[in-house]
Design a protein around this motif. Structure first.
Motif, PDB file in Angstrom:
ATOM      1  N   GLU A   1     -16.614 -28.975  30.464  1.00  0.00           N
ATOM      2  CA  GLU A   1     -17.013 -30.215  30.060  1.00  0.00           C
ATOM      3  C   GLU A   1     -18.465 -30.741  30.738  1.00  0.00           C
ATOM      4  O   GLU A   1     -18.373 -30.403  31.926  1.00  0.00           O
ATOM      5  N   ARG A   2     -19.124 -31.049  29.929  1.00  0.00           N
ATOM      6  CA  ARG A   2     -20.690 -31.476  30.522  1.00  0.00           C
ATOM      7  C   ARG A   2     -20.321 -32.716  31.421  1.00  0.00           C
ATOM      8  O   ARG A   2     -19.863 -33.713  31.126  1.00  0.00           O
ATOM      9  N   LYS A   3     -21.050 -32.715  32.524  1.00  0.00           N
ATOM     10  CA  LYS A   3     -21.354 -33.881  33.322  1.00  0.00           C
ATOM     11  C   LYS A   3     -22.263 -34.974  32.848  1.00  0.00           C
ATOM     12  O   LYS A   3     -23.450 -34.476  32.343  1.00  0.00           O
ATOM     13  N   PRO A   4     -21.820 -36.054  32.963  1.00  0.00           N
ATOM     14  CA  PRO A   4     -22.899 -37.186  32.388  1.00  0.00           C
ATOM     15  C   PRO A   4     -24.356 -37.033  33.364  1.00  0.00           C
ATOM     16  O   PRO A   4     -23.916 -36.594  34.582  1.00  0.00           O
ATOM     17  N   ARG A   5     -25.405 -37.222  32.919  1.00  0.00           N
ATOM     18  CA  ARG A   5     -26.675 -37.239  33.745  1.00  0.00           C
ATOM     19  C   ARG A   5     -26.365 -38.217  34.785  1.00  0.00           C
ATOM     20  O   ARG A   5     -25.967 -39.486  34.435  1.00  0.00           O
ATOM     21  N   ALA A   6     -27.047 -37.936  35.757  1.00  0.00           N
ATOM     22  CA  ALA A   6     -27.280 -38.902  37.144  1.00  0.00           C
ATOM     23  C   ALA A   6     -27.701 -40.445  36.683  1.00  0.00           C
ATOM     24  O   ALA A   6     -27.131 -41.452  37.153  1.00  0.00           O
ATOM     25  N   ASP A   7     -28.870 -40.528  35.876  1.00  0.00           N
ATOM     26  CA  ASP A   7     -29.204 -41.874  35.497  1.00  0.00           C
ATOM     27  C   ASP A   7     -28.217 -42.453  34.536  1.00  0.00           C
ATOM     28  O   ASP A   7     -28.179 -43.588  34.511  1.00  0.00           O
ATOM     29  N   ALA A   8     -27.598 -41.568  33.739  1.00  0.00           N
ATOM     30  CA  ALA A   8     -26.465 -42.179  32.770  1.00  0.00           C
ATOM     31  C   ALA A   8     -25.219 -42.812  33.639  1.00  0.00           C
ATOM     32  O   ALA A   8     -24.718 -43.813  33.450  1.00  0.00           O
ATOM     33  N   THR A   9     -24.992 -41.965  34.638  1.00  0.00           N
ATOM     34  CA  THR A   9     -23.949 -42.585  35.566  1.00  0.00           C
ATOM     35  C   THR A   9     -24.332 -43.806  36.230  1.00  0.00           C
ATOM     36  O   THR A   9     -23.550 -44.979  36.419  1.00  0.00           O
ATOM     37  N   ARG A  10     -25.588 -43.988  36.804  1.00  0.00           N
ATOM     38  CA  ARG A  10     -25.930 -45.127  37.439  1.00  0.00           C
ATOM     39  C   ARG A  10     -26.205 -46.202  36.480  1.00  0.00           C
ATOM     40  O   ARG A  10     -25.765 -47.426  36.839  1.00  0.00           O
ATOM     41  N   ASN A  11     -26.676 -45.977  35.268  1.00  0.00           N
ATOM     42  CA  ASN A  11     -26.465 -46.953  34.414  1.00  0.00           C
ATOM     43  C   ASN A  11     -25.327 -47.700  33.808  1.00  0.00           C
ATOM     44  O   ASN A  11     -25.336 -49.019  33.832  1.00  0.00           O
ATOM     45  N   ARG A  12     -24.323 -46.717  33.750  1.00  0.00           N
ATOM     46  CA  ARG A  12     -23.036 -47.247  33.728  1.00  0.00           C
ATOM     47  C   ARG A  12     -22.484 -48.135  34.820  1.00  0.00           C
ATOM     48  O   ARG A  12     -22.049 -49.107  34.393  1.00  0.00           O
ATOM     49  N   GLU A  13     -22.516 -47.480  35.942  1.00  0.00           N
ATOM     50  CA  GLU A  13     -22.521 -48.457  37.048  1.00  0.00           C
ATOM     51  C   GLU A  13     -23.025 -49.981  37.124  1.00  0.00           C
ATOM     52  O   GLU A  13     -22.251 -50.885  37.423  1.00  0.00           O
TER      53      GLU A  13
END
Length: 197
Positions: free
Chosen positions: A3-15
């Motif tokens: 399973e692909r991990k979410p990009r770091a910026d996507a994780t930051r944006n979600r948080e």
């Protein structure tokens, strides 16, 4: 295939979005007035990011609600007493309802926002179905108790966010009193004659 991990910026944006939404819902007297545009601006992202990540406003609220609720759910499904599945039902059911009530008291703004989305029935929400199933299962272990499905619904109704808000916000009932009243009510329901065949 992994399973692909979410990009770091996507994780930051979600948080950032979840933190901004939480703060906005907590800061408004009426959580229903918080818009996706408000959340996007507070999080420093575009509205498209919100819709891509959460689908809609209800999806965003559900994600935030589930994030906050997850530790309690895990404790109820896998944990030790008093919430865990090895606890005798006469102790477990009041403990489960107390956990739900305390969650609603601590997260009134979020619970009100979720219940006020005006979308699907709250009884079809995943978190509601989980709690209902857990409480019904515990009730069905009480010797002689019948109608566990209905009783679980009725007991959970006593923890609805709009009722919690009315009692705490409008009537000034204290947290301790609400917890004591719910515990006493739960025990009475479980021990009452009319629910037994």
């Amino acid at each position: 295939m992994s399973e692909r991990k979410p990009r770091a910026d996507a994780t930051r944006n979600r948080e950032a979005v979840l933190a901004a939404a939480d703060k906005l819902f907590a800061g408004r007297e009426r959580p229903g007035t918080v818009t996706m545009a408000d959340i996007a601006a507070a999080a420093g992202v575009g509205k498209a990011t919100l819709f891509r990540g959460f689908g809609d406003r209800t999806g965003l609220i559900q994600a935030l609600f589930e994030l906050r609720l997850a530790p309690i759910r895990v404790a109820a499904e896998e944990g030790a007493p008093p919430l865990g599945p090895t606890t005798p039902p006469l102790q477990r059911v009041p403990a489960l309802l107390d956990a739900v009530l305390c969650f609603k008291l601590d997260n009134r703004h979020l619970a009100l926002a979720l219940e006020g989305t005006g979308g699907d029935s709250p009884y079809e929400a995943e978190h509601y179905e989980r709690w209902h199933s857990t409480i019904q299962g515990a009730l069905e272990e009480v010797p002689g108790l019948t109608h566990g499905d209905f009783i679980a619904h009725a007991l959970l109704a006593a923890t609805r966010a709009d009722l919690v808000e009315h009692l705490v916000g409008a009537k000034g009932v204290t947290r301790e009193q609400m917890r004591a009243d719910l515990a006493a009510f739960t025990v009475r329901v479980m021990e009452s004659g009319p629910t037994r065949d």
